[in-house]
Design a protein around this motif. Structure first.
Motif, short mmCIF file in Angstrom:
data_model
loop_
_atom_site.label_atom_id
_atom_site.label_comp_id
_atom_site.label_asym_id
_atom_site.label_seq_id
_atom_site.Cartn_x
_atom_site.Cartn_y
_atom_site.Cartn_z
N ASN A 289 0.82 -1.21 0.00
CA ASN A 289 0.00 0.00 0.00
C ASN A 289 0.85 1.26 0.00
N GLY A 290 1.96 1.23 0.71
CA GLY A 290 2.83 2.40 0.72
C GLY A 290 3.41 2.70 -0.64
N LEU A 291 3.86 1.64 -1.32
CA LEU A 291 4.45 1.82 -2.65
C LEU A 291 3.41 2.22 -3.67
N ASP A 292 2.20 1.69 -3.52
CA ASP A 292 1.17 1.92 -4.53
C ASP A 292 0.47 3.26 -4.33
N LYS A 293 0.18 3.64 -3.08
CA LYS A 293 -0.60 4.86 -2.81
C LYS A 293 0.29 6.04 -2.45
N HIS A 294 1.57 5.78 -2.17
CA HIS A 294 2.53 6.82 -1.82
C HIS A 294 2.10 7.62 -0.58
N ASP A 295 1.29 7.03 0.25
CA ASP A 295 0.89 7.66 1.52
C ASP A 295 1.22 6.67 2.63
N TRP A 296 2.45 6.80 3.15
CA TRP A 296 2.92 5.79 4.09
C TRP A 296 2.19 5.87 5.44
N GLY A 297 1.74 7.04 5.80
CA GLY A 297 0.99 7.17 7.05
C GLY A 297 -0.33 6.43 6.98
N ASN A 688 -9.24 -12.80 3.81
CA ASN A 688 -9.30 -11.33 3.83
C ASN A 688 -7.97 -10.70 3.44
N VAL A 689 -6.89 -11.25 3.99
CA VAL A 689 -5.58 -10.69 3.66
C VAL A 689 -5.26 -10.88 2.17
N PHE A 690 -5.61 -12.03 1.63
CA PHE A 690 -5.38 -12.27 0.21
C PHE A 690 -6.18 -11.27 -0.63
N SER A 691 -7.42 -11.02 -0.21
CA SER A 691 -8.25 -10.04 -0.93
C SER A 691 -7.66 -8.64 -0.83
N VAL A 692 -7.16 -8.29 0.36
CA VAL A 692 -6.57 -6.97 0.56
C VAL A 692 -5.34 -6.80 -0.33
N LEU A 693 -4.51 -7.84 -0.44
CA LEU A 693 -3.33 -7.76 -1.28
C LEU A 693 -3.71 -7.51 -2.74
N VAL A 694 -4.73 -8.21 -3.23
CA VAL A 694 -5.17 -8.02 -4.62
C VAL A 694 -5.70 -6.61 -4.81
N ALA A 695 -6.56 -6.16 -3.87
CA ALA A 695 -7.16 -4.82 -4.00
C ALA A 695 -6.09 -3.74 -3.91
N SER A 696 -5.15 -3.92 -3.00
CA SER A 696 -4.11 -2.90 -2.82
C SER A 696 -3.26 -2.74 -4.06
N ALA A 697 -3.08 -3.82 -4.79
CA ALA A 697 -2.23 -3.78 -5.97
C ALA A 697 -2.90 -3.08 -7.15
N PHE A 698 -4.25 -3.04 -7.19
CA PHE A 698 -4.93 -2.55 -8.40
C PHE A 698 -5.81 -1.33 -8.15
N LEU A 699 -6.22 -1.07 -6.93
CA LEU A 699 -7.14 0.04 -6.68
C LEU A 699 -6.37 1.33 -6.40
N PRO A 700 -6.90 2.46 -6.82
CA PRO A 700 -6.24 3.76 -6.53
C PRO A 700 -6.59 4.29 -5.14
N PHE A 701 -7.35 3.51 -4.37
CA PHE A 701 -7.73 3.90 -3.01
C PHE A 701 -7.77 2.64 -2.14
N LEU A 702 -7.90 2.83 -0.85
CA LEU A 702 -7.96 1.69 0.06
C LEU A 702 -9.27 0.93 -0.12
N PRO A 703 -9.25 -0.41 -0.17
CA PRO A 703 -10.49 -1.16 -0.36
C PRO A 703 -11.44 -1.01 0.82
N MET A 704 -10.91 -0.69 1.99
CA MET A 704 -11.75 -0.43 3.15
C MET A 704 -10.94 0.43 4.12
N LEU A 705 -11.58 1.38 4.75
CA LEU A 705 -10.89 2.25 5.69
C LEU A 705 -10.57 1.49 6.98
N PRO A 706 -9.53 1.91 7.69
CA PRO A 706 -9.17 1.23 8.93
C PRO A 706 -10.33 1.10 9.91
N LEU A 707 -11.12 2.17 10.09
CA LEU A 707 -12.24 2.10 11.03
C LEU A 707 -13.29 1.09 10.56
#
Length: 878
Positions: A289-297, A688-707
């Motif tokens: 996510n850091g590499l893809d979205k460039h928002d490390w925070g 869930n983690v596998f889904s998050v990895l796929v989404a993180s690699a292709f989506l321009p935003f987070l697939p779900m917010l932390p909250l």
């Protein structure tokens, strides 16, 4: 029982500990001086003295036996790796984003639910366990003075003993406090709990105490609390009780020396499997996510949320709730569970080793026949047998009680007085009394097992004639007793010896040159329920082996009558010379182990464990204590000897084999419900983690917010709180179940990606059909995946809980159905609520729910297909 203590009661400088100082000071006093110092007398203490000493010293209890204070139990609920992980994550989130408290508050709610419910379950179960244990009370025989000044011998609870009490010891007793012997007869004490040495040590009255001043445990005149009497009798005075005893002074050593059970090891292996998985996947999610979205925070907070989602924080609660529910269910069947983990071991048990008397048989022995050596009825054999049982002071077993039922012989006994006795032990397998009738001679009467008795008989009485014991006599007697054994009768031989009156103490050496008079034949009929219980245990995958000190022929006869197929049988002497490898080769094919010593019984149990079995042992005698201690599940009864009850994990308030079958099933239900939670959580987290990895690699935003992840995880956790109240399918209960961390990892890898497939289809649906394909529309995307993810995770509860087709072939219990339906409804309403708006969600179009229904149905169908493939390949599901 714990392992032997690492200390010998001395401090670092080698000086005696304060708890031993008084004992060592009293070890060499004369009996009269000792009683004066303790303000006691041979007749015992009166009520006023007892009351004052109880107020001064407290009850005779070791501190470790008390449940921890509620505050300690509450703190202990936090001592879980998953709870620690959540607290650390909450702290990190506060430090990095202190302006938004929503995430930490949600984590706090999750931790609070887990900790408070775990604490409540443990507190309630410990209170219930203490109440159940109170039903199993160990007592001691003491001399005390009544209000009229007369001394009487009574049974009192061990916890009520005080310093100065005069205690009587006999074979089978637990030593109830630290004692100084006043008189002893052939007294052998097992100090294994303190020293680890299995060989009993001989104890003697004060004259013999001078040897052993260097080692407290070597003091021949002192017996320590927690040890047990193997054979012999004694009278002793209490020196120290409770925390002041040697055992009490080592309470911390006892607490730290507890050996981990297979249940403990299983929970630990699963916990570390999940923690390792989390430790690998969370950094991967963060980096991608850091590499893809460039928002490390933002990537860091998202990774923290994923870590929370991967944490099975309800594991300690689910485990405790299941175990306590099983223990309470068994209590309704009059079964006391001393240690909660034994419930799971009960379900894993695949071999039950049991004694014969009182388990397969009615435990109501009757004296069926009394015969001379010629096979004819003999009143003389009965008379001598009665005198032997009447005058012995040791532990009277069921055979003695059957003989003493002939009360018409009491006038005969009135003509004699007891001079001495040679107590029973498990090596000699006989006992003797020495009587005097005033005619100037002493009469030694000995009764015991056939072979052991014939080895000490030099003469045989046939009718009125007394002849030298020849090999022909021995063969005739053995043939007669074997015939009785074949009819299911247990036989004891009675022999006598007349000696000149003398003042010396009698011993084992005097059991020589006896005259064999006859034999006593006893019948202990099999229980009506034994055959049904054994058949039920076999149907549930539990093999039954009989390990007894009794005669081989009698045991085989009883086994046949209760439907236990005796493939092969051996005697203790047959395995004595075998090494472990040879014993391991022999044990699987043997059903009956007869004439076994205590240590031989324990060897068989350990052999079965080396062969990979989970072993239960059911016994009630002192000779069963080593096997009860070594078994995975030690089972005893409320009427057992003190040492047997102390060694056991489970106490039956009624001797009933059918209760064992119920315990096995309850244990399997308990284990099955624990495995449901673990496999549901592991597979769902992996997906869930596998889904998050796929989404993180292709989506321009987070697939779900932390909250949103935190709220979803909280709802999912709540949906699983009802799992301990679920039922298990009949086929799951049909065979033993054991921990297998490898199977959990394999299950996670097989089933987890199934949910990911439908997560990815939901991503495509939200992106292509509903246009949630830009950062401006990410709330719609996240709301859609929130609902699909929550509902699929909740449905997995029903998919994984059974190997059958859920809802059609197997329906969950009402609590599981009710709670999962409530969470599904609540989850679908959240995007339309103020809470949904608070955490960045938006209402979804009605068409979305039609697609959602199709997705969930497809998910259930594919999961069921994967389930069938998995079962066909690996032969198991839960």
């Amino acid at each position: 029982m714990s392992k032997p203590f690492p200390t010998r009661g001395r401090d670092a400088a080698g000086a005696p500990s304060p708890a031993l100082a008084a004992t060592l000071g009293h070890a060499f006093r004369s009996p009269d001086a000792l009683l004066d110092v303790l303000q006691s007398n041979p007749g015992g203490l009166d009520a006023e003295q007892i009351r004052a000493r109880l107020q001064r010293d407290g009850l005779n209890e070791v501190s470790r036996e008390k449940p921890p204070h509620w505050s300690l139990q509450l703190l202990r609920a936090f001592r879980n790796p998953f709870i620690v992980v959540l607290l650390v994550l909450a702290g990190v989130q506060l430090a990095t984003d202190g302006n938004d408290l929503t995430g930490p508050l949600i984590i706090a709610v999750m931790v609070g639910i887990s900790v408070l419910l775990s604490f409540t379950q443990e507190y309630r179960s410990s209170r219930a366990a203490e109440q159940l244990k109170a039903m199993v009370r160990n007592t001691a025989t003491v001399r005390r003075r009544a209000s009229d000044g007369h001394s009487e011998q009574i049974e009192v609870p061990v916890r009520e003993l005080v310093v100065g009490d005069i205690v009587q010891l006999a074979a089978g007793d637990m030593v109830p406090a630290d004692l100084r012997l006043l008189a002893a007869k052939d007294l052998f004490i097992s100090q294994a709990i303190l020293t680890g040495e299995s060989v009993p040590v001989e104890k003697a009255a004060p004259a013999a105490t001078a040897s052993g001043a260097g080692d407290p445990l070597a003091l021949a005149g002192v017996c320590y609390m927690g040890t047990n009497v193997v054979s012999g009798t004694a009278s002793a005075v209490v020196l120290a009780t409770g925390a002041r005893s040697y055992l009490g002074s080592l309470a911390h050593s006892m607490t730290g020396a507890r050996v981990q059970t297979s249940f403990d090891r299983g929970i630990r292996s699963v916990s570390w499997l999940l923690l390792r998985f989390m430790a690998v996947m969370v950094p991967v999610v963060f980096v991608i996510n850091g590499l893809d979205k460039h928002d490390w925070g933002e990537a860091f907070l998202f990774a923290l949320s994923i870590a929370v989602g991967l944490t099975p924080e309800m594991l300690p609660l689910i485990v405790t709730a299941n175990l306590s529910k099983g223990a309470l269910a068994m209590s309704r069947r009059k079964v006391v569970v001393k240690r909660l983990n034994a419930i799971q071991n009960f379900g894993a048990m695949d071999v039950l080793c049991t004694d014969k008397t009182g388990t397969l048989t009615l435990d109501r022995i009757v004296l069926e026949r009394h015969l001379g050596l010629d096979g004819e009825a003999s009143d003389q054999a009965l008379e001598y047998g009665y005198l032997n049982s009447r005058f012995q002071t040791g532990l009277k077993n069921l055979l003695d009680k059957a003989v003493l039922a002939h009360r018409e012989l009491e006038p005969v006994a009135a003509r004699y007085r007891v001079v001495d006795e040679i107590p029973f032990d498990f090596q000699r397998r006989r006992m003797s009394v020495v009587l005097a009738d005033g005619a100037g001679e002493h009469l030694l009467i000995c009764k015991g097992a056939v072979e052991e008795m014939l080895s000490i008989c030099a003469w045989a009485q046939t009718g009125d004639a007394i002849e030298p014991m020849t090999e022909q006599h021995r063969r005739t007697i053995k043939a007669m007793t074997h015939s009785l054994n074949e009819d299911g009768l247990r036989v004891l031989v009675v022999a006598v010896r007349r000696l000149p009156a003398q003042t010396r103490a009698y011993g084992v050496a005097d059991e020589d040159g006896l005259v064999a008079v006859g034999c006593l034949a006893f019948l202990d009929p099999p229980k009506d329920s034994a055959a049904t219980a054994i058949r039920a245990l076999h149907q549930h995958g539990v093999a039954v082996k009989v390990i007894t000190g009794d005669n081989e022929a009698v045991t085989r006869k009883i086994c046949r009558e209760v439907g236990l197929d005796v493939a092969d049988s051996v005697q203790g002497r047959d395995i004595e010379s075998l090494d472990d490898a040879a014993l391991d080769a022999l044990v699987p094919r043997v059903t009956v182990f007869a004439k076994m010593s205590p240590l031989q019984k324990a060897r068989v149990v350990r052999s079965l464990q080396r062969l990979g079995h989970t072993v239960g042992f059911l016994g009630d005698g002192i000779n069963d204590a080593p096997a009860l201690h070594d078994a995975d599940v030690g089972i005893s009864v409320d009427t057992a000897t003190d040492i047997a009850k102390e060694s056991a994990d489970i106490i039956l308030l009624e001797k009933n084999l059918m209760v064992l079958e119920e315990g096995v099933l309850e244990g399997r239900v308990t284990f099955g419900n624990i495995m449901k939670y673990i496999k549901m959580t592991a597979s769902s987290n992996f997906g869930n983690v596998f889904s998050v990895l796929v989404a993180s690699a292709f989506l321009p935003f987070l697939p779900m917010l932390p909250l949103q992840i935190l709220v979803q995880n909280l709802l999912y956790d709540i949906s699983q709180l009802s799992i301990p109240f679920d039922r298990m399918d009949e086929e799951y209960l049909s065979k033993p179940r054991k921990w297998d961390a490898g199977d959990i990892g394999r299950f996670m890898a097989w089933i987890g990606p199934v949910s990911s497939i439908f997560d990815i289809t939901t991503f495509w649906l939200m992106w292509r059909v509903f246009g949630a394909n830009s950062p401006a529309r990410q709330s719609l995307f996240q709301s859609g995946w929130f609902i699909e993810g929550l509902l699929s995770q909740t449905l997995i509860v029903h998919m994984i809980r059974t190997r059958r087709i859920p809802f059609l072939q197997s329906v969950a219990s009402a609590p599981v159905l009710g709670l999962t339906i409530a969470i599904i409804v609540l989850g679908m309403l959240i995007p339309f609520s103020a809470l949904g708006a608070k955490i960045g969600m938006v209402p979804l179009p009605p068409m979305y729910f039609a697609w959602l229904a199709l997705t969930l149905v497809s998910y259930c169908v594919l999961t069921q297909l994967m389930k069938l493939i998995y079962i066909r390949r690996y032969g198991r599901w839960l």
